[in-house]
Design an enzyme around this catalytic site. Structure first.
Site, mmCIF file in Angstrom:
data_model
loop_
_atom_site.group_PDB
_atom_site.id
_atom_site.type_symbol
_atom_site.label_atom_id
_atom_site.label_comp_id
_atom_site.label_asym_id
_atom_site.label_seq_id
_atom_site.Cartn_x
_atom_site.Cartn_y
_atom_site.Cartn_z
ATOM 1 N N ASP A 170 2.911 6.683 -9.319
ATOM 2 C CA ASP A 170 2.243 5.617 -8.581
ATOM 3 C C ASP A 170 1.887 4.491 -9.545
ATOM 4 O O ASP A 170 1.233 4.746 -10.568
ATOM 5 C CB ASP A 170 0.964 6.198 -7.940
ATOM 6 C CG ASP A 170 0.215 5.186 -7.085
ATOM 7 O OD1 ASP A 170 0.647 4.027 -7.007
ATOM 8 O OD2 ASP A 170 -0.814 5.570 -6.494
ATOM 9 N N SER A 223 -5.257 3.258 -0.835
ATOM 10 C CA SER A 223 -4.469 2.131 -1.338
ATOM 11 C C SER A 223 -5.246 0.814 -1.211
ATOM 12 O O SER A 223 -6.343 0.708 -1.762
ATOM 13 C CB SER A 223 -3.128 2.100 -0.587
ATOM 14 O OG SER A 223 -2.210 1.278 -1.236
ATOM 15 N N HIS A 261 2.662 7.604 -4.521
ATOM 16 C CA HIS A 261 1.790 6.713 -3.764
ATOM 17 C C HIS A 261 2.039 6.852 -2.253
ATOM 18 O O HIS A 261 3.181 6.863 -1.816
ATOM 19 C CB HIS A 261 2.001 5.258 -4.176
ATOM 20 C CG HIS A 261 1.006 4.339 -3.551
ATOM 21 N ND1 HIS A 261 -0.268 4.186 -4.042
ATOM 22 C CD2 HIS A 261 1.064 3.569 -2.439
ATOM 23 C CE1 HIS A 261 -0.936 3.356 -3.274
ATOM 24 N NE2 HIS A 261 -0.156 2.969 -2.286
#
Ligand SMILES: *[C@@H]1O[C@H](CO)[C@@H](O)[C@H](O)[C@H]1NC(C)=O
Ligand SMILES: *[C@@H]1O[C@H](CO)[C@@H](O)[C@H](O)[C@H]1NC(C)=O
Length: 412
Positions: free
Chosen positions: A352, A198, A382
Site C-alpha cells: 500500500d 483510506s 490497500h
C-alpha cells in the site's frame, strides 16, 4: 515477469481431472493475458493468490481501457453513480437516508434489543474523496456491534474540493454528538467513535483532532479507528510509495491524482506533486513530522536511503494552502495536539502506498502517550476490506474486517 511462474498449473490446486483439461488450457491462456497486467507485486503469502490476481487485473484493465478515453475523474464519478444503492433495511438493521446539518447521512439502526444505551460509529467512507459510499461495511458494523452507525455522504471531488469534504463530515459529527441527538437514537455519549478507511481514515483523523480542540463540543470521542488512512501529502516518495508505485489498486500516480484533485484541477499542482517538489521552503519545518528516517521501523526502511526534501514554488502553496492544512494532513499536527486524541486503532497494509502514513502516525501517537493498537497486515493490500462480498470476497478482507470489529467491540 516473475508472476508467470506462479501461474503454472501446479498452483491451480494440484491434481486436476482429465476432463478439466480444456478448461485448464483456457485458464492458462487467460493467465498469460492476466500476467501481462499483473506484473506488479502481489502478496506472495496471500491465501487467495488467484482471486487477488483476478481482482487486481480487472482494476488494471479498467484503468488502462478508460484512461485514454475519458477524463479520469469522469470515470470515477461514473463508477460512483453505478455503485450507488438505495437505502434498504434487512432483518437485522433499519437503514434510512436523512440529513444532519444539511449533509446527507445514511443511518444504520439495529433491530436487536439492547440492554441499555447503544454504542455509535460515525463512519467516513474511502474512495479518494471522490467516490460514493459503500453499504456493506456500515451494515455489518451496525449488526455485529449492535451499534448505531452514521455513514456520511459527504460532497465529492471534483465538483467539491477541500475543505468541503472535511466540513461536511465535521458538521455531521458535531451535530450527532449533541446530547439531545444522541439520546434520540439511544446512544451512550461515552461510547461514540469516528472511523474511516483510506480517504475516510484521513477525514476521521482530522475530525478527531479538530474535535479535541473544539470548545463547543462537550461529548468526547471514546476511540478513533483509521483503516489504511491517507495522512499527509508532504512527501510522496516515502518507501511505501516507492515500493508500491505500480500497485494495481492504488498506484502512486492515482494517489497523486486523488490528492491533487482534492485541492484543484490545476495541472501545475499535480505535476509538482508527481515530482515531489510541491512544498515551499518556508514550510520546511513540517518535514520533521513525516521524516520516515526517524519514524519508520528498521524492517520498513529496508535499503531505502533518506533524501532531504526538494522545495517548490511558494506561489503554489499560496494558491492551494490546503495541502499544508492539518484538516487535510493530520500527520502534520504537533505533539501537543496529538496528546489530546482518544485511544486509536490503526490498520496498515504492507502492499500500500499509504502504508508509511499510518505507520508514522501510529509511532507519533505512541510517542505522545496515546494508547494505540497498530495492526500491520503483511499479506494485505490497500482497500482489502472492500472485498468482503460476492463475487469479490477475499479471506484477507474478511480477516481484516473481523479484526477491526473485534477491536471496536473491546474498546468502544
Ligand atoms: C440548509 O439548507 C437550506 C437551503 O439550502 C438553508 O435554507 C438552511 O438554512 C440550511 N440549514 C442549515 C442548518 O444549514
Ligand atoms: C530526517 O531524519 C534524519 C535522521 O535523523 C536527519 O538526518 C534529517 O536531517 C531529517 N530531515 C528532516 C527534514 O527533518
Amino acid at each position: 515477469f516473475s508472476s508467470v511462474r506462479a501461474l503454472s498449473p501446479v498452483d491451480l490446486g494440484g491434481a486436476v481431472p482429465v476432463d478439466m483439461g480444456s478448461k485448464l488450457l483456457c485458464l492458462v491462456l487467460a493467465s498469460i493475458v492476466l500476467a501481462y497486467y499483473v506484473y506488479s507485486p502481489i502478496p506472495e503469502d496471500s491465501e487467495e493468490h488467484w482471486k487477488v490476481m483476478l481482482i487486481t487485473a480487472t482494476f488494471k484493465t479498467f484503468r488502462n481501457l478508460y484512461l485514454g478515453l475519458m477524463h479520469y475523474m469522469d470515470v470515477v464519478t461514473l463508477i460512483g453513480t453505478m455503485q450507488y444503492v438505495a437505502p434498504m433495511s434487512d432483518e437485522n438493521v433499519i437503514v434510512t437516508d436523512t440529513e444532519f446539518n444539511n449533509v446527507t447521512v445514511r443511518l444504520y439502526l439495529p433491530r436487536k434489543a439492547s440492554d441499555g444505551l447503544r454504542r455509535a460509529v460515525v463512519y467516513f467512507h474511502g474512495g479518494g474523496w471522490c467516490m460514493k459510499p459503500y453499504d456493506l461495511l456500515a451494515r455489518w458494523t451496525s449488526n455485529t456491534l449492535n451499534a448505531v452507525v452514521v455513514s456520511v455522504n459527504y460532497r465529492l471531488a471534483p465538483k467539491y474540493r477541500f475543505p468541503i469534504q472535511f466540513e461536511d463530515v465535521y458538521s455531521v459529527t458535531k451535530f450527532f454528538l449533541q446530547s439531545s441527538v444522541l439520546s434520540q437514537y439511544g446512544v451512550d455519549p461515552d461510547r461514540v467513535c469516528v472511523a474511516g478507511d483510506s480517504a475516510g481514515g484521513n477525514l476521521a483523523a482530522a475530525v478527531a483532532q479538530q474535535l479535541s480542540e473544539d470548545p463547543e463540543v462537550k461529548t468526547k470521542l471514546k476511540v478513533q479507528a483509521l483503516l489504511y488512512p491517507a495522512l499527509q501529502v508532504l512527501d510522496l516518495n516515502l518507501p511505501s510509495y516507492q515500493e508500491n508505485e505500480n500497485d494495481p489498486i492504488l498506484s502512486r500516480s492515482l494517489t497523486v491524482r486523488f490528492w491533487s484533485e482534492y485541492f484543484t484541477s490545476d495541472l501545475s499542482l499535480r505535476e509538482a506533486m508527481i515530482s515531489n517538489r510541491h512544498v515551499p521552503v518556508e514550510s520546511s519545518h513540517l518535514f520533521q513530522f513525516v521524516n520516515w528516517s526517524n519514524l519508520l521501523p528498521e524492517e520498513m526502511k529496508k535499503d531505502h536511503i533518506y533524501i532531504s526534501p526538494t522545495y517548490g514554488s511558494s506561489k503554489l502553496a499560496q494558491k492551494y494552502p490546503g495541502f499544508l492544512d492539518l484538516r487535510a494532513a493530520p500527520l502534520l499536527a504537533g505533539d501537543a495536539q496529538l496528546r489530546k486524541l482518544p485511544r486509536t486503532y490503526i490498520l496498515t497494509c504492507e502492499h500500500d502506498v499509504l502504508r508509511d502514513d499510518g505507520v508514522m502516525y501510529a509511532r507519533r501517537l505512541q510517542a505522545a502517550g496515546i494508547p494505540v493498537t497498530h495492526d500491520h497486515a503483511k499479506d494485505a493490500f490497500h482497500g482489502a476490506m472492500a472485498f468482503i462480498s460476492f463475487p469479490t470476497e477475499l479471506a484477507v478482507g474478511r480477516r481484516l474486517l473481523n479484526r477491526y470489529i473485534e477491536w471496536l467491540n473491546e474498546n468502544l
